[in-house]
Structures are given as C-alpha cells and as structure tokens.
Design an enzyme around this catalytic site. Sequence first.
Site, short mmCIF file in Angstrom:
data_model
loop_
_atom_site.label_atom_id
_atom_site.label_comp_id
_atom_site.label_asym_id
_atom_site.label_seq_id
_atom_site.Cartn_x
_atom_site.Cartn_y
_atom_site.Cartn_z
N LYS A 179 0.88 -1.27 0.02
CA LYS A 179 -0.20 0.05 0.03
C LYS A 179 0.89 1.19 -0.02
CE LYS A 179 -2.56 3.40 1.81
NZ LYS A 179 -1.86 4.59 2.62
N GLY A 222 1.32 8.60 2.00
CA GLY A 222 2.10 9.61 2.11
C GLY A 222 2.21 10.56 1.05
N GLY A 255 -5.03 11.03 -1.23
CA GLY A 255 -5.84 12.11 -0.37
C GLY A 255 -5.46 13.51 -0.69
N ASP A 258 -5.94 1.75 3.25
CA ASP A 258 -5.11 0.79 4.18
C ASP A 258 -6.05 -0.64 4.34
OD1 ASP A 258 -2.82 2.33 4.47
OD2 ASP A 258 -3.70 3.32 6.26
N LYS A 261 -3.72 5.62 11.01
CA LYS A 261 -3.07 4.63 10.29
C LYS A 261 -2.59 3.14 11.01
CE LYS A 261 0.38 5.67 7.63
NZ LYS A 261 -0.10 4.86 6.21
#
Length: 263
Positions: free
Chosen positions: A9, A12, A46, A165, A220
């Site tokens: 995945k 960041g 994001g 995630d 997270k």
Amino acid sequence: MKDNPLVIKLGGVLLDSRDSMKIFFDFLSTYFHNYSRNLIIVHGGGKIIDDMMKKIGMNINKINGIRVTNSSNIDIVVGALAGIANKRILSYLKRNKINFIGVSLSDGDSVLVERSKKLDFKNHTGIPKSGNPKLLFDLLSKKILPVVSSIGITKYGELMNVNADLAASALAKTLGADLILLSDVSSVLDKRGNRIDSINREKFNALINDGTIKNGMIVKVQAALDASEVLGKSVQIASWKENNEKLKLLFNGELSVGTFVYK
C-alpha cells in the site's frame, strides 16, 4: 524469499513528489525484474483529492482524519483516485518497462464493497471485504503488476471511497498475501523518537492515552490493527524512503525495518 504475493500500500506524500516517485520506482523496477515474488500495489491519494476540491472551491470535511465522502464529492474522489493517482503510478511503471494494469477494487469482484452502515444513506464511504482472487491471480501469472485504486462499487452499482489501508488488507486477504503499509513515516515512534518494534491494540490504546500516538498516526495504526485482524497475521508499517537494500529485504520478508502491528 517468501513465495506468496505481497500487497504494497503506497501512501504519504510519495505521489506528490516526482523525485521520490523516480527513486522508488527505479528500485521497484530492479526488484520486479530480478525477483520472482508477485507484487500488487494498492494506493489512495488524499492530497490529490484535496487539491482538486480546493481548485473548484469545495469544502474538505474530515472526521478523526477520515474523509467525509458523499454524493456531492464522490465524482471528484473517483476522478482523483482511479484517474490521476492511478495513472500517475502507471506512468512510472511504463518508464521502467514493467508490465502493468490499472484496476479498481471491484474489477473481477476482487474486493467486495458495501456502504458503511455507520453513516446515512447519502454517504459514499465503503467497507471492504475479501472477494474473488481469479482476476488478479490470472494477471500475476502473466507477470503483470496490478495497480489498484481504493475505489469500490457495491452490488447496487454505487461508487464508494474506501480507506486505502483497509482496501489493501481486504485484497491481501483475498490473495493470501502479506501486507506492507508504505508511507513517508518509517515506523511508530515513542516519545524519544525511537522506533517501536511492535504494537498491539492494548499498547496502541495506552500510547494514545499518554499522547505518544496522535493525529494522522492514530488513523494509520488503527487501520493496520484492523488489517491484522482481517488477515490473522501481523502487518508492517514502513517507509518507502529506506535504502534499496533494506527495501529488497523487506519485500522478500527477510527484514523488519518498521513497526509490526498485530491484533
């Protein structure tokens, strides 16, 4: 080296830095062409969503770090994730002569997605669970690297934004794969800035209460704990900033460089 697939995945700020993307995908190319372990990339995006919403004057609404996705912004989210973010990754794979395909969670019913029951009927936040591995195994058998955006479709044909995630964990469950959550954060850190080797839910709650874990790291680690429960095994939080040798050993399952999260 392990012989089961590895779900990676990506998160960041990696997708927003051309220099970082070049460095990471140069490494990935070397690994892909020299090792036999099958890889699947799952990604969010994001900041790309935020940038698109700002450009058109839409409000960005998040609760406890989770984006509020509804009928007014779902098309923006889909365009950002399945479009811009996905194709940005594919462009780097193309440059590195890696065979690839861009897909969503629901292609081939690889991951089944339902609307979150915690929110009202207008929300477009999806909850993923494992699905059918056939499509992805067919692709992997042809040495094709799938790049999976965290967009899902319900059985009613509704588009859903899924936490990347959790999407990665459902996909790993589908494939019987290992899972690494790669971001710009190398690991969970204690108050002195030292790496925490492993963490479970009890320790996680204690570290939240004493202020060690806060803000985005709460989201997270929570996602990693949920993923660990889904998979029935530990999940690793690590950074794409590690040097090539460490990343190689990490991908081969031969080294711990981040934090192991387990239920």
